[in-house]
Design an enzyme around this catalytic site. Structure first.
Site, mmCIF file in Angstrom:
data_model
loop_
_atom_site.group_PDB
_atom_site.id
_atom_site.type_symbol
_atom_site.label_atom_id
_atom_site.label_comp_id
_atom_site.label_asym_id
_atom_site.label_seq_id
_atom_site.Cartn_x
_atom_site.Cartn_y
_atom_site.Cartn_z
ATOM 1 N N CYS A 1 18.491 47.275 20.206
ATOM 2 C CA CYS A 1 18.057 48.302 19.255
ATOM 3 C C CYS A 1 17.484 47.599 18.036
ATOM 4 C CB CYS A 1 19.234 49.197 18.865
ATOM 5 S SG CYS A 1 18.838 50.401 17.581
ATOM 6 N N CYS B 1 13.145 54.276 15.165
ATOM 7 C CA CYS B 1 13.445 53.450 16.337
ATOM 8 C C CYS B 1 12.679 52.141 16.184
ATOM 9 C CB CYS B 1 13.046 54.163 17.623
ATOM 10 S SG CYS B 1 13.344 53.193 19.121
#
Length: 273
Positions: free
Chosen positions: A71, A215
């Site tokens: 991530c 993101c």
């Protein structure tokens, strides 16, 4: 009841709970993660990160308890957590992730900014668990014609260029794309609006979470796709609802991401296991 020491951080609004590995030792992680990440009855977060030391390793989980390789916003939060907890030292260090080793470079401590060497893309259909084409794929989804580019960029990503990335009417389509049968393990969907040759606006539907405010890996995938299509240069600002990221792309498609990480709280979670 078990008391678990943890901290909460966010990167451009993408929020995470972070714990040392020893704090959750012997626990079944999935129910803990679902409980702690719950917005109503838990602390609330998009993801859960476990910090291992010796070697330094980031284990990342979505809010539904499913694991993911990496991530981008999470690793910046992980870097700041590790520095503040004394797990890591210095202005540059390597982090083992499910998507390989990522190098962290601290650009600034106040305000905190970290640059992550994110590596390059993998265009092999097998990497995103599909058997068909992955670039400029035309489909009709939820009654709308879409053209999609998909590949592995630290995790599975699909980029969809739209006129207005903040248009709420597009989110049901993004949800339908993310669980389309062509993606064997679903996909993250990035709605990307080209503002100019140096700026993109982006919103993401994330696997295991749903709509998120940011993101990091998606920003890298979006910038790389736009650059390959000649829609922007190799240095790109990604505008997000709660901040922005800087993406740099090398000629060999290696990508670097720079952005913030902020601590929201540090405390004890009372987990009724």
């Amino acid at each position: 009841m078990r008391e678990i020491s943890l901290a909460k951080y966010h990167g451009c609004g993408n929020d995470f709970l972070l714990v040392r590995a020893e704090a959750v030792q012997s626990l079944d992680l999935k129910p803990l993660i679902v409980s702690a990440c719950g917005r109503r009855t838990g602390i609330g977060a998009d993801g859960f990160i476990v910090a291992e030391s010796d070697p330094l390793e980031m284990k990342f989980y979505n809010a539904d308890g499913s694991s993911a390789p990496m991530c981008g916003n999470g690793i910046r939060c992980f870097a700041r957590f590790c520095l503040e907890e004394g797990i890591a030292q210095g202005d540059s260090f390597a982090v083992q992730t499910g998507a390989g080793v990522k190098t962290v470079r601290i650009v600034s401590r106040d305000p905190f900014q970290a640059q992550i060497s994110m590596g390059g893309p993998d265009y092999d259909p097998a990497a995103i668990h599909t058997s068909g084409p992955v670039w400029d794929v035309s489909l009709e989804i939820a009654g709308q014609a879409v053209s999609l580019c998909s590949f592995f960029m630290s995790t599975v990503h699909t980029v969809w260029f739209v006129d207005d990335a903040m248009d709420e009417r597009l989110m049901p389509v993004a949800e339908a794309i993310h669980c389309h049968p062509m993606f064997g393990e679903k996909t993250n969907v990035n709605l990307v609006q080209v503002v100019d040759g140096h700026t993109l606006r982006m919103r993401t539907w994330e696997r295991g979470v749903g709509p998120t405010l940011a993101c990091g890996t998606g920003a890298c995938a979006s910038a790389l796709t736009a650059w390959k299509k000649g829609l922007c240069g190799p240095e790109v600002t990604i505008l997000l609802p709660k901040g922005q990221l800087q993406i740099q792309i090398d000629p060999d498609e290696q990508v670097r991401m720079t952005g913030p990480a902020c601590r929201i709280l540090k405390g004890v979670y009372c987990y009724d296991c």
